[in-house]
Every structure is written in structure tokens, then in C-alpha cells.
Motif scaffolding. Structure first.
Motif, PDB file in Angstrom:
ATOM      1  N   THR A 148     -12.283   5.669  -4.578  1.00 34.04           N
ATOM      2  CA  THR A 148     -11.779   6.837  -5.312  1.00 34.04           C
ATOM      3  C   THR A 148     -10.566   6.527  -6.177  1.00 34.04           C
ATOM      4  OG1 THR A 148     -10.266   7.519  -3.551  1.00 34.04           O
ATOM      5  CG2 THR A 148     -12.552   8.320  -3.418  1.00 34.04           C
ATOM      6  N   ASP A 149      -9.902   5.393  -5.924  1.00 35.38           N
ATOM      7  CA  ASP A 149      -8.629   5.044  -6.572  1.00 35.38           C
ATOM      8  C   ASP A 149      -7.529   6.055  -6.268  1.00 35.38           C
ATOM      9  OD1 ASP A 149      -9.451   2.642  -7.808  1.00 35.38           O
ATOM     10  OD2 ASP A 149     -10.437   3.787  -9.398  1.00 35.38           O
ATOM     11  N   LYS A 150      -7.692   6.824  -5.218  1.00 40.02           N
ATOM     12  CA  LYS A 150      -6.643   7.765  -4.813  1.00 40.02           C
ATOM     13  C   LYS A 150      -5.527   7.016  -4.076  1.00 40.02           C
ATOM     14  CE  LYS A 150      -9.709  11.772  -4.299  1.00 40.02           C
ATOM     15  NZ  LYS A 150     -10.269  12.771  -3.339  1.00 40.02           N
ATOM     16  N   PRO A 151      -4.285   7.529  -4.138  1.00 40.14           N
ATOM     17  CA  PRO A 151      -3.177   6.859  -3.447  1.00 40.14           C
ATOM     18  C   PRO A 151      -3.192   7.130  -1.948  1.00 40.14           C
ATOM     19  CG  PRO A 151      -2.387   8.830  -4.546  1.00 40.14           C
ATOM     20  CD  PRO A 151      -3.821   8.675  -4.954  1.00 40.14           C
ATOM     21  N   PHE A 152      -2.798   6.121  -1.205  1.00 37.19           N
ATOM     22  CA  PHE A 152      -2.720   6.202   0.247  1.00 37.19           C
ATOM     23  C   PHE A 152      -1.468   5.433   0.672  1.00 37.19           C
ATOM     24  CE2 PHE A 152      -4.956   4.746   4.446  1.00 37.19           C
ATOM     25  CZ  PHE A 152      -4.192   5.650   5.177  1.00 37.19           C
ATOM     26  N   VAL A 153      -0.423   6.156   1.076  1.00 38.19           N
ATOM     27  CA  VAL A 153       0.842   5.538   1.468  1.00 38.19           C
ATOM     28  C   VAL A 153       0.899   5.468   2.990  1.00 38.19           C
ATOM     29  CG1 VAL A 153       3.350   5.588   1.236  1.00 38.19           C
ATOM     30  CG2 VAL A 153       1.920   6.593  -0.562  1.00 38.19           C
ATOM     31  N   VAL A 154       1.074   4.258   3.498  1.00 34.10           N
ATOM     32  CA  VAL A 154       1.043   4.003   4.937  1.00 34.10           C
ATOM     33  C   VAL A 154       2.424   3.563   5.410  1.00 34.10           C
ATOM     34  CG1 VAL A 154       0.081   2.484   6.725  1.00 34.10           C
ATOM     35  CG2 VAL A 154      -1.407   3.418   4.938  1.00 34.10           C
ATOM     36  N   THR A 155       2.789   4.012   6.585  1.00 33.11           N
ATOM     37  CA  THR A 155       4.097   3.684   7.156  1.00 33.11           C
ATOM     38  C   THR A 155       4.024   2.451   8.038  1.00 33.11           C
ATOM     39  OG1 THR A 155       4.666   6.031   7.178  1.00 33.11           O
ATOM     40  CG2 THR A 155       5.992   4.567   8.563  1.00 33.11           C
ATOM     41  N   SER A 156       4.986   1.544   7.835  1.00 28.93           N
ATOM     42  CA  SER A 156       5.166   0.401   8.716  1.00 28.93           C
ATOM     43  C   SER A 156       6.664   0.267   8.979  1.00 28.93           C
ATOM     44  CB  SER A 156       4.578  -0.861   8.077  1.00 28.93           C
ATOM     45  OG  SER A 156       4.601  -1.949   8.988  1.00 28.93           O
ATOM     46  N   GLY A 157       7.111  -0.913   9.417  1.00 26.09           N
ATOM     47  CA  GLY A 157       8.525  -1.055   9.739  1.00 26.09           C
ATOM     48  C   GLY A 157       9.051  -2.446   9.469  1.00 26.09           C
ATOM     49  N   ARG A 213      -2.855  17.337  -4.742  1.00 29.34           N
ATOM     50  CA  ARG A 213      -3.063  17.851  -3.389  1.00 29.34           C
ATOM     51  C   ARG A 213      -2.876  16.685  -2.426  1.00 29.34           C
ATOM     52  NH1 ARG A 213      -9.044  19.699  -3.980  1.00 29.34           N
ATOM     53  NH2 ARG A 213      -8.958  17.668  -5.043  1.00 29.34           N
ATOM     54  N   VAL A 214      -1.869  16.771  -1.561  1.00 32.31           N
ATOM     55  CA  VAL A 214      -1.500  15.649  -0.700  1.00 32.31           C
ATOM     56  C   VAL A 214      -1.719  16.011   0.763  1.00 32.31           C
ATOM     57  CG1 VAL A 214       0.270  13.962  -0.141  1.00 32.31           C
ATOM     58  CG2 VAL A 214       0.271  15.054  -2.403  1.00 32.31           C
ATOM     59  N   PHE A 215      -2.419  15.155   1.466  1.00 27.36           N
ATOM     60  CA  PHE A 215      -2.624  15.288   2.906  1.00 27.36           C
ATOM     61  C   PHE A 215      -1.576  14.418   3.603  1.00 27.36           C
ATOM     62  CE2 PHE A 215      -5.361  13.854   6.688  1.00 27.36           C
ATOM     63  CZ  PHE A 215      -5.012  14.960   7.457  1.00 27.36           C
ATOM     64  N   VAL A 216      -0.789  15.016   4.488  1.00 22.94           N
ATOM     65  CA  VAL A 216       0.295  14.302   5.152  1.00 22.94           C
ATOM     66  C   VAL A 216       0.077  14.340   6.659  1.00 22.94           C
ATOM     67  CG1 VAL A 216       2.792  14.162   5.529  1.00 22.94           C
ATOM     68  CG2 VAL A 216       1.912  14.925   3.303  1.00 22.94           C
ATOM     69  N   THR A 217       0.010  13.174   7.290  1.00 19.13           N
ATOM     70  CA  THR A 217       0.020  13.105   8.748  1.00 19.13           C
ATOM     71  C   THR A 217       1.469  12.929   9.201  1.00 19.13           C
ATOM     72  OG1 THR A 217      -0.170  10.698   9.025  1.00 19.13           O
ATOM     73  CG2 THR A 217      -2.216  11.924   8.642  1.00 19.13           C
ATOM     74  N   HIS A 269       0.636   8.786   5.216  1.00 20.15           N
ATOM     75  CA  HIS A 269       0.405   8.650   6.661  1.00 20.15           C
ATOM     76  C   HIS A 269       1.714   8.269   7.345  1.00 20.15           C
ATOM     77  CE1 HIS A 269      -1.294   7.625  10.492  1.00 20.15           C
ATOM     78  NE2 HIS A 269      -1.130   6.326  10.335  1.00 20.15           N
ATOM     79  N   LEU A 270       2.303   9.240   8.058  1.00 20.25           N
ATOM     80  CA  LEU A 270       3.550   8.996   8.771  1.00 20.25           C
ATOM     81  C   LEU A 270       3.426   9.190  10.278  1.00 20.25           C
ATOM     82  CD1 LEU A 270       4.489  10.642   5.856  1.00 20.25           C
ATOM     83  CD2 LEU A 270       6.639   9.743   6.731  1.00 20.25           C
ATOM     84  N   ALA A 271       2.321   9.716  10.744  1.00 19.96           N
ATOM     85  CA  ALA A 271       2.177   9.995  12.169  1.00 19.96           C
ATOM     86  C   ALA A 271       2.098   8.701  12.968  1.00 19.96           C
ATOM     87  CB  ALA A 271       0.933  10.833  12.421  1.00 19.96           C
ATOM     88  N   PHE A 272       2.773   8.704  14.113  1.00 16.27           N
ATOM     89  CA  PHE A 272       2.690   7.589  15.057  1.00 16.27           C
ATOM     90  C   PHE A 272       3.099   8.125  16.414  1.00 16.27           C
ATOM     91  CE2 PHE A 272       4.013   3.721  17.248  1.00 16.27           C
ATOM     92  CZ  PHE A 272       2.987   2.849  16.903  1.00 16.27           C
ATOM     93  N   ILE A 273       2.442   7.645  17.455  1.00 15.16           N
ATOM     94  CA  ILE A 273       2.770   8.086  18.807  1.00 15.16           C
ATOM     95  C   ILE A 273       3.937   7.235  19.304  1.00 15.16           C
ATOM     96  CG2 ILE A 273       1.919   8.409  21.157  1.00 15.16           C
ATOM     97  CD1 ILE A 273      -0.927   8.490  19.937  1.00 15.16           C
TER      98      ILE A 273
END
Length: 300
Positions: A101-110, A2-6, A70-74
Motif C-alpha cells: 500500500t506504501d502507507k506509513p507504519f511507525v514502529v517503536t523500539s529502544g 486517518r491514523v491507527f495508533v496502538t 505502533h506504541l503498545a508494549f506489555i
């Protein structure tokens, strides 16, 4: 999973949602508006109402998931520092919800903001003197979550993420060329832009979610560095306008907010990412995508 995507209905986020769903994952997307909620439902994803400013909604979305992308950015460059601060608070809130929790969290940068004038790698840090340094705390915070029991990773995107529906920097260059009757480049036009197709980027996000070790950093780069002049020449041919050079001092007046971006020489490599993950870009490169014509159909 189950993946939560921003950012789930954005240009890149929507491709990530499709990639995850096609791989058998269940996706819940963050939706601020009714239109975004409808788009998520149409794509086959569940809806979680909230926004980047609503930290409680981010925490609850993360707590209910097995992993987060996490892909959301203003994308308002008139107040870039404030938007980076919002991004940092969002990462911290999601990180708090996932801690231990050791759950994965992928964050967007550049990759923008890494050293100019040479090919940047995954091991490079943001140049503290660059305009993008204000976003570096988000990347640092994401990597640091690995010490708090979160399988966090960072995907750095290049300047141009291209594909049908792109409204970013390349679309901006086309709009300026159309308006001014000149497809311009800065100086001799040899400054380089890295790029990646949105579908290739989406595949790397999925790999990171499923397999990345805690604290990893990846480059979603297909084209290592395309000279701006080559981009400008294709735009000129498609619009039937001339090409021409503007000086660095003239760039902002000609391109507007794109002027600074159009001056940078910022190639980036994904060699380490490809070696570590097995990911490889397989979609068309930016120049071929421009030649395909859809950018100019959208610009009409």
C-alpha cells in the motif's frame, strides 16, 4: 490522514495522539478496556476495540487507516521475552495488512541494548549479547517491511522518556530512594542514561508518519547521556535523603528489577536524526524536569 495508533492511551501514546490531532489528522486508537475507550473519546479520537493479542483487530484497524503508529508494549519485565514475541506478532500482522500500500507504519523500539560504553547512533544494531536483543526481531521485521511496499520506519526511544505522569524508570528510582532512605547510584555513578521529553518524542513520531522514507531508523533522544549520580543527587535533595554508592553486585538487591538498568552505561545520540529530519528536542531536559518537582508530587 486517518491514523491507527496502538498504545494510544499510554504515557507516550497519548502525547502522540494529541500531536496528531493538533496537526489535523484523524486518529483511531486501539482500546482494550472501557477506561481506555473513554480516554480516547475524551481526547477526540475514535475507538477501535482490541488488544495486542487480537491479531484480527490489529489487521482490521490497519486496513481502515492511511497510516499506523505502533506504541503498545506489555511492560512486564518478569516475562520480557514473551512480551517481545507478542510485539513481533503484532508488527507482522499490521505489516501484512499494509503490504503493497506504501502507507506509513511507525514502529517503536529502544536505544537500550545498543553497545554500552560509547555513544550509540542510529546506524548501530542491537548487541546480540544484551538483555534487549530479544526485542531486536521486531525492529528487523519493521525495517524489512520496506521491501514489501510499506513505508515503515523505526523510532528508538531512550531509557527515560520523561514528563508529567511518568511512571517509568526515574519514578522507580524515586520510589526506591523514598522507601530505603537513600538515593543510590551504582559504582561511581558516571554511567550515563539518555532521555527525551514525551512531547519531543511525539513530534518525531508525527514527522516519521508524515515524511520518513521506507526503512528509516531514528533516535528520539534529547539528553545524550546523563550520569546516574546527577539524577540521584537531585532525587536526594528533593527527598532530603543522602546519596550513596552500591556495587554492581549489590544493585539488584537495592533497586530490585531496576538494578540491572541502573548499572548500564548507554548514552545515545540523535545527531543523525536531527540532520535527516530537522527535528530537534525543545522541551526541558530530564534534570530540569526533576527539579520542577512534579515527579515528587506524584510519588507522595
Amino acid at each position: 490522514m486517518r491514523v491507527f495508533v496502538t498504545g494510544a492511551t499510554g504515557f507516550i501514546g497519548s502525547a502522540v495522539v494529541r500531536e496528531l490531532l493538533d496537526a489535523g489528522h484523524t486518529v483511531t486508537g486501539l482500546a482494550r478496556s472501557d477506561a481506555s475507550a473513554e480516554a480516547l473519546t475524551a481526547a477526540g479520537a475514535a475507538v477501535h476495540r482490541g488488544s495486542l493479542d487480537d491479531l484480527d483487530s490489529l489487521r482490521s484497524g490497519a486496513e481502515a487507516a492511511d497510516g499506523v503508529c505502533h506504541l503498545a508494549f506489555i511492560h512486564d519485565f518478569t516475562d520480557f521475552a514473551a512480551n517481545c514475541a507478542t510485539d513481533l506478532r503484532a508488527i507482522e500482522a499490521i505489516g501484512d495488512a499494509l503490504a503493497g500500500t506504501d502507507k506509513p507504519f511507525v514502529v517503536t523500539s529502544g536505544t537500550p541494548g545498543l553497545d554500552q560504553g560509547r555513544v550509540a547512533t542510529e546506524e548501530d544494531a542491537v548487541d546480540p549479547e544484551s538483555f534487549a536483543a530479544v526485542r531486536q526481531p521486531s525492529e528487523i521485521a519493521a525495517v524489512a517491511l520496506a521491501e514489501r511496499g510499506v513505508r515503515s520506519s523505526v523510532v528508538r526511544l531512550p531509557r527515560s522518556v520523561h514528563g508529567t505522569g511518568d511512571k517509568g524508570f526515574v519514578a522507580g528510582l524515586i520510589a526506591v530512594a523514598r522507601q530505603k532512605g537513600l538515593s543510590a547510584y551504582v559504582g561511581d555513578g558516571t554511567n550515563r542514561w539518555p532521555a527525551v521529553h514525551r512531547l519531543d518524542a511525539a513530534r518525531l513520531y508525527r514527522w516519521a508518519l508524515e515524511s520518513a522514507p521506507a526503512g528509516a531508523q531514528y533516535h528520539a533522544v534529547g539528553d545524550e547521556g546523563l550520569p546516574l549520580r546527577e539524577i540521584a543527587e537531585i532525587i536526594a535533595a528533593r527527598l532530603d535523603v543522602p546519596t550513596g554508592s552500591v556495587t554492581p553486585e549489590e544493585a539488584v538487591a537495592h533497586f530490585g528489577f531496576l538494578g540491572l538498568v541502573a548499572s548500564f552505561d548507554c548514552p545515545a545520540s540523535s545527531a543523525l536524526t536531527q540532520k535527516q529530519t530537522g527535528w530537534q528536542p525543545v522541551e526541558v531536559g530530564l534534570l530540569a524536569d526533576l527539579e520542577a518537582g512534579h515527579y515528587f508530587d506524584d510519588a507522595e
